[in-house]
Design a protein around this motif. Structure first.
Motif, PDB file in Angstrom:
ATOM      1  N   THR A   1      54.597  14.496  25.218  1.00 51.66           N
ATOM      2  CA  THR A   1      52.971  14.456  25.308  1.00 51.66           C
ATOM      3  C   THR A   1      52.543  14.905  26.746  1.00 51.66           C
ATOM      4  OG1 THR A   1      52.935  12.181  26.160  1.00 51.66           O
ATOM      5  CG2 THR A   1      52.579  12.474  23.692  1.00 51.66           C
ATOM      6  N   TRP A   2      53.398  14.755  27.762  1.00 53.43           N
ATOM      7  CA  TRP A   2      53.256  15.119  29.315  1.00 53.43           C
ATOM      8  C   TRP A   2      53.440  16.409  29.259  1.00 53.43           C
ATOM      9  CZ3 TRP A   2      50.435  12.557  32.708  1.00 53.43           C
ATOM     10  CH2 TRP A   2      50.531  11.326  32.568  1.00 53.43           C
ATOM     11  N   GLY A   3      54.208  17.187  28.618  1.00 56.83           N
ATOM     12  CA  GLY A   3      54.547  18.634  28.600  1.00 56.83           C
ATOM     13  C   GLY A   3      53.269  19.375  27.683  1.00 56.83           C
ATOM     14  N   LEU A   4      52.777  18.936  26.676  1.00 56.88           N
ATOM     15  CA  LEU A   4      51.677  19.362  26.135  1.00 56.88           C
ATOM     16  C   LEU A   4      50.451  19.259  26.920  1.00 56.88           C
ATOM     17  CD1 LEU A   4      52.844  18.089  22.564  1.00 56.88           C
ATOM     18  CD2 LEU A   4      52.605  20.719  23.385  1.00 56.88           C
ATOM     19  N   HIS A   5      50.345  17.942  27.667  1.00 57.23           N
ATOM     20  CA  HIS A   5      49.229  17.787  28.475  1.00 57.23           C
ATOM     21  C   HIS A   5      49.114  18.877  29.544  1.00 57.23           C
ATOM     22  CE1 HIS A   5      46.286  15.267  30.728  1.00 57.23           C
ATOM     23  NE2 HIS A   5      47.186  15.654  31.868  1.00 57.23           N
ATOM     24  N   MET A   6      50.236  19.251  30.245  1.00 61.57           N
ATOM     25  CA  MET A   6      50.329  20.430  31.231  1.00 61.57           C
ATOM     26  C   MET A   6      50.177  21.712  30.617  1.00 61.57           C
ATOM     27  SD  MET A   6      53.504  19.040  33.780  1.00 61.57           S
ATOM     28  CE  MET A   6      54.081  17.518  32.890  1.00 61.57           C
ATOM     29  N   LEU A   7      50.758  21.845  29.478  1.00 62.86           N
ATOM     30  CA  LEU A   7      50.480  23.236  28.788  1.00 62.86           C
ATOM     31  C   LEU A   7      48.964  23.435  28.657  1.00 62.86           C
ATOM     32  CD1 LEU A   7      51.082  25.507  26.916  1.00 62.86           C
ATOM     33  CD2 LEU A   7      51.428  23.963  24.887  1.00 62.86           C
ATOM     34  N   ALA A   8      48.355  22.185  28.109  1.00 68.80           N
ATOM     35  CA  ALA A   8      46.775  22.352  28.036  1.00 68.80           C
ATOM     36  C   ALA A   8      45.706  22.737  29.159  1.00 68.80           C
ATOM     37  CB  ALA A   8      46.133  21.074  27.302  1.00 68.80           C
ATOM     38  N   ILE A   9      46.490  22.044  30.377  1.00 65.00           N
ATOM     39  CA  ILE A   9      45.701  22.372  31.506  1.00 65.00           C
ATOM     40  C   ILE A   9      45.847  23.660  31.895  1.00 65.00           C
ATOM     41  CG2 ILE A   9      45.918  21.716  34.072  1.00 65.00           C
ATOM     42  CD1 ILE A   9      46.565  18.753  33.270  1.00 65.00           C
ATOM     43  N   ALA A  10      47.169  24.249  31.840  1.00 68.68           N
ATOM     44  CA  ALA A  10      47.754  25.524  32.108  1.00 68.68           C
ATOM     45  C   ALA A  10      46.649  26.553  31.469  1.00 68.68           C
ATOM     46  CB  ALA A  10      48.976  25.693  31.964  1.00 68.68           C
ATOM     47  N   ARG A  11      46.832  26.305  29.902  1.00 72.14           N
ATOM     48  CA  ARG A  11      45.979  27.105  29.264  1.00 72.14           C
ATOM     49  C   ARG A  11      44.436  27.032  29.368  1.00 72.14           C
ATOM     50  NH1 ARG A  11      47.771  26.343  23.750  1.00 72.14           N
ATOM     51  NH2 ARG A  11      49.375  27.991  24.117  1.00 72.14           N
ATOM     52  N   GLY A  12      44.059  26.099  29.923  1.00 69.47           N
ATOM     53  CA  GLY A  12      42.643  25.888  30.291  1.00 69.47           C
ATOM     54  C   GLY A  12      42.274  26.993  31.561  1.00 69.47           C
ATOM     55  N   ARG A  13      43.210  27.375  32.400  1.00 68.51           N
ATOM     56  CA  ARG A  13      43.193  28.102  33.596  1.00 68.51           C
ATOM     57  C   ARG A  13      43.744  29.581  33.329  1.00 68.51           C
ATOM     58  NH1 ARG A  13      44.548  23.116  36.342  1.00 68.51           N
ATOM     59  NH2 ARG A  13      42.752  22.738  37.557  1.00 68.51           N
ATOM     60  N   VAL A  14      44.693  29.831  32.409  1.00 67.89           N
ATOM     61  CA  VAL A  14      45.092  31.005  31.999  1.00 67.89           C
ATOM     62  C   VAL A  14      44.879  31.248  30.350  1.00 67.89           C
ATOM     63  CG1 VAL A  14      47.107  32.786  32.115  1.00 67.89           C
ATOM     64  CG2 VAL A  14      46.417  30.868  33.947  1.00 67.89           C
ATOM     65  N   PRO A  15      43.848  31.623  29.905  1.00 68.14           N
ATOM     66  CA  PRO A  15      43.870  31.322  28.187  1.00 68.14           C
ATOM     67  C   PRO A  15      44.823  32.097  27.351  1.00 68.14           C
ATOM     68  CG  PRO A  15      41.550  31.626  29.212  1.00 68.14           C
ATOM     69  CD  PRO A  15      42.692  31.952  30.461  1.00 68.14           C
ATOM     70  N   GLN A  16      45.365  33.244  28.117  1.00 70.85           N
ATOM     71  CA  GLN A  16      46.141  34.193  27.401  1.00 70.85           C
ATOM     72  C   GLN A  16      47.490  33.646  27.353  1.00 70.85           C
ATOM     73  OE1 GLN A  16      45.131  34.839  30.391  1.00 70.85           O
ATOM     74  NE2 GLN A  16      46.517  36.154  31.399  1.00 70.85           N
ATOM     75  N   LEU A  17      47.582  32.287  27.997  1.00 68.98           N
ATOM     76  CA  LEU A  17      49.072  31.769  28.192  1.00 68.98           C
ATOM     77  C   LEU A  17      49.684  31.705  26.792  1.00 68.98           C
ATOM     78  CD1 LEU A  17      50.101  29.095  30.502  1.00 68.98           C
ATOM     79  CD2 LEU A  17      50.588  28.584  28.176  1.00 68.98           C
ATOM     80  N   HIS A  18      51.130  31.889  26.784  1.00 65.63           N
ATOM     81  CA  HIS A  18      52.002  31.910  25.504  1.00 65.63           C
ATOM     82  C   HIS A  18      52.811  30.663  25.827  1.00 65.63           C
ATOM     83  CE1 HIS A  18      54.092  33.239  21.980  1.00 65.63           C
ATOM     84  NE2 HIS A  18      55.221  32.930  22.803  1.00 65.63           N
ATOM     85  N   ALA A  19      52.946  29.684  24.957  1.00 70.38           N
ATOM     86  CA  ALA A  19      53.903  28.510  24.954  1.00 70.38           C
ATOM     87  C   ALA A  19      55.137  28.970  24.322  1.00 70.38           C
ATOM     88  CB  ALA A  19      53.253  27.337  24.183  1.00 70.38           C
ATOM     89  N   LEU A  20      56.357  28.608  25.038  1.00 67.16           N
ATOM     90  CA  LEU A  20      57.817  28.752  24.734  1.00 67.16           C
ATOM     91  C   LEU A  20      58.254  27.278  24.256  1.00 67.16           C
ATOM     92  CD1 LEU A  20      58.936  31.285  27.109  1.00 67.16           C
ATOM     93  CD2 LEU A  20      57.906  31.797  24.937  1.00 67.16           C
ATOM     94  N   LEU A  21      58.894  27.329  23.271  1.00 66.55           N
ATOM     95  CA  LEU A  21      59.735  26.030  22.749  1.00 66.55           C
ATOM     96  C   LEU A  21      59.046  25.080  22.964  1.00 66.55           C
ATOM     97  CD1 LEU A  21      63.102  27.332  24.568  1.00 66.55           C
ATOM     98  CD2 LEU A  21      62.652  27.448  22.099  1.00 66.55           C
ATOM     99  N   MET A  22      57.763  24.943  22.441  1.00 64.78           N
ATOM    100  CA  MET A  22      56.932  23.855  22.518  1.00 64.78           C
ATOM    101  C   MET A  22      56.187  23.462  21.317  1.00 64.78           C
ATOM    102  SD  MET A  22      55.790  23.709  26.578  1.00 64.78           S
ATOM    103  CE  MET A  22      55.125  22.121  26.324  1.00 64.78           C
ATOM    104  N   ASP A  23      56.932  23.632  20.087  1.00 57.92           N
ATOM    105  CA  ASP A  23      56.474  23.509  18.916  1.00 57.92           C
ATOM    106  C   ASP A  23      57.201  22.565  17.909  1.00 57.92           C
ATOM    107  OD1 ASP A  23      58.661  25.019  18.002  1.00 57.92           O
ATOM    108  OD2 ASP A  23      57.936  26.877  18.584  1.00 57.92           O
TER     109      ASP A  23
END
Length: 175
Positions: A87-109
């Motif tokens: 949940t923390w990794g996905l929380h950080m992913l959400a924050i990062a994507r909020g700043r860089v909308p085109q961001l691609h997640a790796l191995l987080m599925d």
């Protein structure tokens, strides 16, 4: 205190050093000389990254210190994020994507979690759900799924190196 990040070029010639530390605040105004930026939650995962990935620099160890992602120069880059599958990794992913909308997640599925669930451990404290709006539908469902698991934390440094290499190369090939 300014957070120090580990910068590692994944191709020769991008930087004069194999690795270097840079303050997060400096990355707000100083672009890295690469078209692809790979954000990695933990420094411990450096050994899992492939080498000779053209035009790619990894930034490791930011954790929750993601304010520097507001840097305007990042908007012109292809950016991927790889963090712990919890949940923390996905929380950080959400924050990062909020700043860089085109961001691609790796191995987080869900497929990654399912394939490696035997390596999962208990997540002692779950992240707040406040940033989940920046997650995709599948990522938000995965966050809910992980919260419901007794062992809902898959730390990135325990994923097989070949899986990491495949994911990074797939991202580069899509670019």
């Amino acid at each position: 205190d300014d957070h120090w990040l580990l910068i590692a070029p994944l191709a020769p010639g991008l930087l004069p050093f194999a690795r270097q530390r840079v303050r997060a605040s400096e990355l707000l105004t100083t672009p890295l000389p690469a078209g692809r930026i790979l954000l990695v939650e933990n420094e411990r995962s450096l050994h899992q990254l492939p080498q000779a990935v053209p035009d790619t620099i990894a930034v490791l160890g930011a954790g929750l210190n993601l304010g520097w992602l507001a840097a305007p120069w990042l908007q012109a880059c292809s950016v991927a994020y790889w963090g712990d599958l919890d949940t923390w990794g996905l929380h950080m992913l959400a924050i990062a994507r909020g700043r860089v909308p085109q961001l691609h997640a790796l191995l987080m599925d869900a497929a990654t979690f399912s394939a490696h669930h035997a390596l999962a451990v208990t997540e002692p404290v779950h992240a707040p759900e406040s940033a989940c709006g920046a997650l995709g539908l599948n990522e938000a469902a995965l966050a809910d799924h992980l919260r419901a698991q007794e062992k809902g934390r898959l730390e990135q440094e325990f994923l097989p190196t070949d899986a990491v290499h495949r994911a990074v190369h797939a991202w580069v090939d899509e670019d």
